[in-house]
Design an enzyme around this catalytic site. Structure first.
Site, PDB file in Angstrom:
ATOM      1  N   HIS A   1      67.311  71.394  18.588  1.00 21.57           N
ATOM      2  CA  HIS A   1      67.361  69.937  18.755  1.00 21.57           C
ATOM      3  C   HIS A   1      66.849  69.163  17.536  1.00 21.57           C
ATOM      4  O   HIS A   1      66.926  67.934  17.510  1.00 21.57           O
ATOM      5  CB  HIS A   1      66.551  69.500  19.985  1.00 21.57           C
ATOM      6  CG  HIS A   1      65.059  69.525  19.769  1.00 21.57           C
ATOM      7  ND1 HIS A   1      64.306  70.657  19.938  1.00 21.57           N
ATOM      8  CD2 HIS A   1      64.188  68.554  19.382  1.00 21.57           C
ATOM      9  CE1 HIS A   1      63.040  70.386  19.689  1.00 21.57           C
ATOM     10  NE2 HIS A   1      62.935  69.113  19.337  1.00 21.57           N
TER      11      HIS A   1
HETATM   12  C1  UD1 Z   1      61.928  63.736  20.059  1.00 18.59           C
HETATM   13  C2  UD1 Z   1      60.829  63.824  19.012  1.00 18.59           C
HETATM   14  C3  UD1 Z   1      60.704  65.258  18.522  1.00 18.59           C
HETATM   15  C4  UD1 Z   1      60.512  66.215  19.681  1.00 18.59           C
HETATM   16  C5  UD1 Z   1      61.595  66.006  20.720  1.00 18.59           C
HETATM   17  C6  UD1 Z   1      61.262  66.825  21.927  1.00 18.59           C
HETATM   18  C7  UD1 Z   1      60.553  61.827  17.629  1.00 18.59           C
HETATM   19  C8  UD1 Z   1      60.800  61.228  16.296  1.00 18.59           C
HETATM   20  N1  UD1 Z   1      61.147  63.001  17.845  1.00 18.59           N
HETATM   21  O1  UD1 Z   1      63.144  64.096  19.425  1.00 18.59           O
HETATM   22  O2  UD1 Z   1      59.571  65.369  17.682  1.00 18.59           O
HETATM   23  O3  UD1 Z   1      60.582  67.529  19.192  1.00 18.59           O
HETATM   24  O4  UD1 Z   1      61.638  64.625  21.119  1.00 18.59           O
HETATM   25  O5  UD1 Z   1      62.355  67.066  22.734  1.00 18.59           O
HETATM   26  O6  UD1 Z   1      59.844  61.274  18.421  1.00 18.59           O
HETATM   27  N2  UD1 Z   1      68.569  61.672  24.736  1.00 18.59           N
HETATM   28  C9  UD1 Z   1      69.186  61.662  25.967  1.00 18.59           C
HETATM   29  N3  UD1 Z   1      68.397  61.681  27.067  1.00 18.59           N
HETATM   30  C10 UD1 Z   1      67.041  61.700  27.027  1.00 18.59           C
HETATM   31  C11 UD1 Z   1      66.433  61.697  25.768  1.00 18.59           C
HETATM   32  C12 UD1 Z   1      67.202  61.677  24.625  1.00 18.59           C
HETATM   33  O7  UD1 Z   1      70.408  61.663  26.058  1.00 18.59           O
HETATM   34  O8  UD1 Z   1      66.391  61.722  28.098  1.00 18.59           O
HETATM   35  C13 UD1 Z   1      69.431  61.688  23.514  1.00 18.59           C
HETATM   36  C14 UD1 Z   1      69.809  60.294  23.022  1.00 18.59           C
HETATM   37  O9  UD1 Z   1      71.102  60.373  22.514  1.00 18.59           O
HETATM   38  C15 UD1 Z   1      68.827  60.098  21.892  1.00 18.59           C
HETATM   39  C16 UD1 Z   1      68.657  61.501  21.340  1.00 18.59           C
HETATM   40  O10 UD1 Z   1      68.723  62.345  22.471  1.00 18.59           O
HETATM   41  O11 UD1 Z   1      69.288  59.194  20.926  1.00 18.59           O
HETATM   42  C17 UD1 Z   1      67.364  61.727  20.600  1.00 18.59           C
HETATM   43  O12 UD1 Z   1      66.240  61.373  21.413  1.00 18.59           O
HETATM   44  P1  UD1 Z   1      64.845  60.938  20.732  1.00 18.59           P
HETATM   45  O13 UD1 Z   1      63.800  60.838  21.755  1.00 18.59           O
HETATM   46  O14 UD1 Z   1      65.061  59.773  19.838  1.00 18.59           O
HETATM   47  O15 UD1 Z   1      64.542  62.124  19.755  1.00 18.59           O
HETATM   48  P2  UD1 Z   1      64.537  63.694  20.049  1.00 18.59           P
HETATM   49  O16 UD1 Z   1      65.562  64.309  19.169  1.00 18.59           O
HETATM   50  O17 UD1 Z   1      64.572  63.942  21.497  1.00 18.59           O
HETATM   51  N1  UDP Z   2      61.350  73.164  27.492  1.00 20.88           N
HETATM   52  C1  UDP Z   2      61.729  73.033  28.829  1.00 20.88           C
HETATM   53  N2  UDP Z   2      63.069  73.087  29.120  1.00 20.88           N
HETATM   54  C2  UDP Z   2      64.032  73.253  28.175  1.00 20.88           C
HETATM   55  C3  UDP Z   2      63.623  73.372  26.820  1.00 20.88           C
HETATM   56  C4  UDP Z   2      62.278  73.315  26.505  1.00 20.88           C
HETATM   57  O1  UDP Z   2      60.888  72.885  29.713  1.00 20.88           O
HETATM   58  O2  UDP Z   2      65.217  73.276  28.518  1.00 20.88           O
HETATM   59  C5  UDP Z   2      59.913  73.110  27.158  1.00 20.88           C
HETATM   60  C6  UDP Z   2      59.401  74.261  26.344  1.00 20.88           C
HETATM   61  O3  UDP Z   2      59.047  75.345  27.175  1.00 20.88           O
HETATM   62  C7  UDP Z   2      58.229  73.654  25.603  1.00 20.88           C
HETATM   63  C8  UDP Z   2      58.652  72.215  25.408  1.00 20.88           C
HETATM   64  O4  UDP Z   2      59.717  71.974  26.322  1.00 20.88           O
HETATM   65  O5  UDP Z   2      57.059  73.664  26.406  1.00 20.88           O
HETATM   66  C9  UDP Z   2      59.126  72.036  24.003  1.00 20.88           C
HETATM   67  O6  UDP Z   2      59.763  70.823  23.883  1.00 20.88           O
HETATM   68  P1  UDP Z   2      60.867  70.536  22.773  1.00 20.88           P
HETATM   69  O7  UDP Z   2      61.454  71.799  22.286  1.00 20.88           O
HETATM   70  O8  UDP Z   2      61.767  69.522  23.343  1.00 20.88           O
HETATM   71  O9  UDP Z   2      60.019  69.786  21.643  1.00 20.88           O
HETATM   72  P2  UDP Z   2      59.052  70.244  20.459  1.00 20.88           P
HETATM   73  O10 UDP Z   2      58.068  71.199  20.987  1.00 20.88           O
HETATM   74  O11 UDP Z   2      59.921  70.818  19.381  1.00 20.88           O
HETATM   75  O12 UDP Z   2      58.459  68.973  20.004  1.00 20.88           O
END
Ligand code: UD1
Ligand code: UDP
Length: 383
Positions: free
Chosen positions: A219
């Protein structure tokens, strides 16, 4: 009674918050009153709500419903909302987790109102400022009053940036206190992995056999937004699946799902659509994720949390990033950084897949980091 304001928003923060909420519920309810603010950064049922019931996290007292957007817009909306709540609740401190935009927004809102910041997961550095998370971590650490680092490396990084080890109370943003306290996600993994074994039916649901699949998550924005990198990762997974006769389980983050058809080269995409070995699913609950992790052959990921859980659960891991802030995982030999490079991913999987003599020293604490943090909050903010 100390009033803490906990900010959560992204999936990993909701999961992290469950460790502190559990410690408060079981041991500190006489000393700590927790108010939870959900920024709404993540909002899909399987990115947010699913965790509350399963992990027994209290329902948020406030939801800002900020949703998705560019960094500036998203962070600004969160700052406005958090500021109002700080004015209204006048908490003794604010609890911020990790390195997302929700973390940064909390740090900006709280520091301007002189509300002390407690940063959980402090000190981690990738030394790559093109990662939005690196900026968020640095800004949050440098405005915090209590900084809890999960690793010795994180603690040492703070010292390198000028934090002192000999400060004395009362602690403030100008006289902060740094701790090396272990990882609250290790607490969570120890606790929930047993529950997952009893409750999760995800292996049967996906039709995969124990120890005969590789778990993958992708992601990170520099992978999802770059067609070259995203195509290399998927091509490598398909080639490994054929070579080793192994399935991949890929619970796909919505960011990646939304970009898959657009950002993967045509020939890789059409191969992917007809591939039975790559089981792409919606994001799964934490119990299902832990169950998938503990029965996988190995893990490949660009997630910070998932690479660590691989280590907690003693699984080899290929890291799909140019560097990691969890350097210990690589130093101990169970994880290899492959970035998004096709050859490096194939070689790393080749190196790790049939190896068994890994070493997983206990470097993430004793499973009681959450209690340590609650004790220190009480010691420092009790008036
Ligand atoms: C964010 C965090 C990242 C973290 C990740 C965990 C920042 C800058 N990044 O990244 O550090 O590792 O969360 O998962 O804060 N979207 C949906 N549904 C949701 C959420 C997101 O469709 O419930 C989609 C939207 O298109 C959105 C994109 O995901 O624009 C990115 O979501 P965003 O929260 O901006 O950043 P992440 O890539 O999730
Ligand atoms: N995780 C989850 N379901 C999923 C993918 C990840 O519960 O389908 C959990 C995972 O076990 C970990 C956390 O989400 O505890 C990590 O989140 P993510 O990878 O979104 O973000 P990051 O840690 O890179 O910020």
């Amino acid at each position: 009674m100390i009033k803490i304001l906990t900010i959560i928003g992204a999936r990993p923060q909701i999961i992290k918050a469950s460790a502190i909420s559990k410690a408060i519920r079981e041991k500190y309810s006489d000393g700590i009153n927790e108010i939870i603010v959900h920024t709404g950064q993540h909002y899909d049922q399987n990115m947010s709500e699913v965790f509350f019931e399963e992990l027994q996290i209290p329902k948020p007292d406030y939801n800002l419903n900020v949703g998705s957007g560019n960094h500036g817009f998203q962070t600004a909306e969160m700052i406005k909302g958090i500021e109002e709540i700080i004015f209204k609740e006048t908490p003794d401190c604010i609890i911020l987790y990790g390195d997302t935009n929700s973390t940064l927004a909390g740090a900006i809102a709280a520091s301007k109102l002189h509300c002390p910041i407690v940063h959980i997961e402090a000190g981690l550095r990738s030394y790559n400022k093109t990662m939005p998370e690196e900026i968020n971590r640095i800004m949050c650490d440098h405005s915090s009053t209590l900084l809890f680092s999960p690793t010795k490396t994180g603690y040492d990084n703070l010292i390198k940036e000028g934090f002192k080890t000999n400060t004395i109370p009362p602690y403030t943003a100008d006289n902060p206190k740094i701790y090396h306290c272990g990882d609250i996600m290790f607490d969570n993994t120890l606790y929930f992995s047993k529950i997952a074994s009893d409750k999760s039916e995800i292996l049967q649901k996906l039709g995969v056999e124990k120890d005969n699949y590789i778990l993958a998550t992708i992601h990170r924005d520099n992978n999802t937004d770059n067609p070259e990198r995203l195509s290399s990762i998927f091509k490598a997974m398909m080639d490994v699946a054929e070579k080793f006769k192994v399935d991949f389980v890929i619970p796909l983050h919505p960011r990646t799902s939304k970009l898959l058809d657009r950002n993967i080269h045509n020939e890789v995409y059409s191969r992917l659509m007809n591939n039975k070995h790559l089981k792409i699913t919606e994001p799964v609950s934490f119990l299902d994720m832990i169950q998938l992790e503990q029965h996988s052959k190995m893990i490949i990921t660009d997630s910070g949390g998932v690479q660590k859980e691989a280590y907690f659960l003693k699984k080899p891991c290929v890291i799909l990033r140019p560097q990691t802030e969890w350097v210990e995982l690589v130093e101990h030999g169970s994880s290899i950084i492959a970035d998004a490079d096709y050859e490096r991913i194939i070689n790393a999987i080749d190196n790790l897949i049939n190896k068994t003599d890994f070493n997983f020293p206990a470097i993430f604490g004793d499973g009681k980091a959450s209690e340590f943090i609650c004790n220190e909050i009480i010691n420092n903010f009790n008036v």
